[in-house]
Scaffold this motif. Structure first.
Motif, mmCIF file in Angstrom:
data_model
loop_
_atom_site.group_PDB
_atom_site.id
_atom_site.type_symbol
_atom_site.label_atom_id
_atom_site.label_comp_id
_atom_site.label_asym_id
_atom_site.label_seq_id
_atom_site.Cartn_x
_atom_site.Cartn_y
_atom_site.Cartn_z
ATOM 1 N N THR A 92 33.153 25.051 -26.460
ATOM 2 C CA THR A 92 34.496 24.604 -26.756
ATOM 3 C C THR A 92 35.462 24.869 -25.823
ATOM 4 O OG1 THR A 92 36.197 24.078 -28.649
ATOM 5 C CG2 THR A 92 35.341 26.265 -28.426
ATOM 6 N N VAL A 93 36.881 24.260 -25.577
ATOM 7 C CA VAL A 93 37.573 24.918 -24.718
ATOM 8 C C VAL A 93 38.123 25.956 -25.125
ATOM 9 C CG1 VAL A 93 39.892 24.216 -23.428
ATOM 10 C CG2 VAL A 93 37.732 22.775 -23.507
ATOM 11 N N ILE A 94 38.376 26.935 -24.784
ATOM 12 C CA ILE A 94 39.152 28.191 -24.994
ATOM 13 C C ILE A 94 40.372 28.424 -24.129
ATOM 14 C CG2 ILE A 94 39.081 30.648 -25.366
ATOM 15 C CD1 ILE A 94 36.225 30.233 -26.195
ATOM 16 N N ALA A 95 41.519 28.500 -24.701
ATOM 17 C CA ALA A 95 42.683 28.531 -23.840
ATOM 18 C C ALA A 95 43.249 30.015 -24.316
ATOM 19 C CB ALA A 95 43.703 27.482 -24.173
ATOM 20 N N VAL A 96 43.625 30.914 -23.317
ATOM 21 C CA VAL A 96 44.467 32.304 -23.667
ATOM 22 C C VAL A 96 45.788 31.946 -22.933
ATOM 23 C CG1 VAL A 96 44.352 34.722 -23.239
ATOM 24 C CG2 VAL A 96 42.376 33.381 -23.800
ATOM 25 N N SER A 97 46.791 32.511 -23.449
ATOM 26 C CA SER A 97 48.353 32.464 -23.006
ATOM 27 C C SER A 97 48.691 33.780 -23.132
ATOM 28 C CB SER A 97 49.190 31.551 -23.763
ATOM 29 O OG SER A 97 48.718 30.015 -23.699
ATOM 30 N N LEU A 98 49.294 34.287 -22.149
ATOM 31 C CA LEU A 98 49.821 35.598 -21.995
ATOM 32 C C LEU A 98 51.361 35.478 -21.919
ATOM 33 C CD1 LEU A 98 48.919 38.734 -22.071
ATOM 34 C CD2 LEU A 98 48.976 38.620 -19.628
ATOM 35 N N TYR A 99 51.988 35.818 -23.030
ATOM 36 C CA TYR A 99 53.403 36.043 -22.973
ATOM 37 C C TYR A 99 54.122 37.177 -22.396
ATOM 38 C CZ TYR A 99 53.149 31.558 -25.255
ATOM 39 O OH TYR A 99 52.781 30.135 -25.451
ATOM 40 N N VAL A 121 44.564 40.932 -17.121
ATOM 41 C CA VAL A 121 44.422 41.192 -18.455
ATOM 42 C C VAL A 121 43.619 39.687 -18.915
ATOM 43 C CG1 VAL A 121 45.961 40.935 -20.804
ATOM 44 C CG2 VAL A 121 46.586 42.426 -19.007
ATOM 45 N N LEU A 122 43.992 38.691 -18.245
ATOM 46 C CA LEU A 122 43.438 37.186 -18.442
ATOM 47 C C LEU A 122 41.897 37.630 -17.857
ATOM 48 C CD1 LEU A 122 45.973 34.820 -17.611
ATOM 49 C CD2 LEU A 122 45.151 35.252 -19.913
ATOM 50 N N ASP A 123 41.780 38.329 -16.830
ATOM 51 C CA ASP A 123 40.412 38.346 -16.119
ATOM 52 C C ASP A 123 39.363 39.271 -17.388
ATOM 53 O OD1 ASP A 123 41.199 37.263 -13.760
ATOM 54 O OD2 ASP A 123 41.623 39.112 -12.842
ATOM 55 N N GLU A 124 40.091 40.338 -17.713
ATOM 56 C CA GLU A 124 39.203 41.185 -18.750
ATOM 57 C C GLU A 124 39.138 40.436 -20.150
ATOM 58 O OE1 GLU A 124 41.706 44.581 -19.171
ATOM 59 O OE2 GLU A 124 41.015 45.229 -17.078
ATOM 60 N N ALA A 125 40.019 39.375 -20.505
ATOM 61 C CA ALA A 125 39.745 38.588 -21.728
ATOM 62 C C ALA A 125 38.496 37.813 -21.605
ATOM 63 C CB ALA A 125 40.975 38.115 -22.235
#
Length: 113
Positions: free
Chosen positions: A42-49, A56-60
């Protein structure tokens, strides 16, 4: 003298409130850092506000990729897939610590429900 001190204190308070309001406005107008990928079929999207830190996104996504290597039911090289598709005569299996933790957690929740 008291009137001048009170006026100065009020002025400082107003300035501080103005600065805080401006900082909050800048924070809320900032666009989030976003990344998406195709994991777990599935497509997984991460948003960091909160932070503007790409690490942080790399580690996630490193963590998500690790979980897919262990828990994917469809990737033929994942631990779960290999366990589910072992031969019918295979009665023992050496599981990774991550898999053992997940099985223990699943058993715990099954007892609770």
């Amino acid at each position: 003298m008291k009137k001048k001190s009170l006026a100065a204190l009020c002025l400082i308070a107003v300035l501080l409130l103005g600065i805080l309001w401006r900082l909050q406005a800048e924070r809320t107008n900032r666009k989030p850092l976003e990344r998406s990928g195709f994991l777990f079929d599935t497509v997984i999207a991460v948003s960091l506000y909160d932070k503007q830190d790409e690490t942080v996104l790399d580690e996630a996504f490193q963590l998500l990729e690790h979980y897919e290597e262990v828990f994917s039911p469809t990737k033929t090289d994942s631990e779960l897939y290999r366990m589910n598709h072992r031969g019918s005569g295979v009665t023992t299996w050496k599981a990774s610590p991550a898999m053992l933790d997940m099985v223990k957690l699943g058993l715990r929740y099954s007892e609770l429900s």
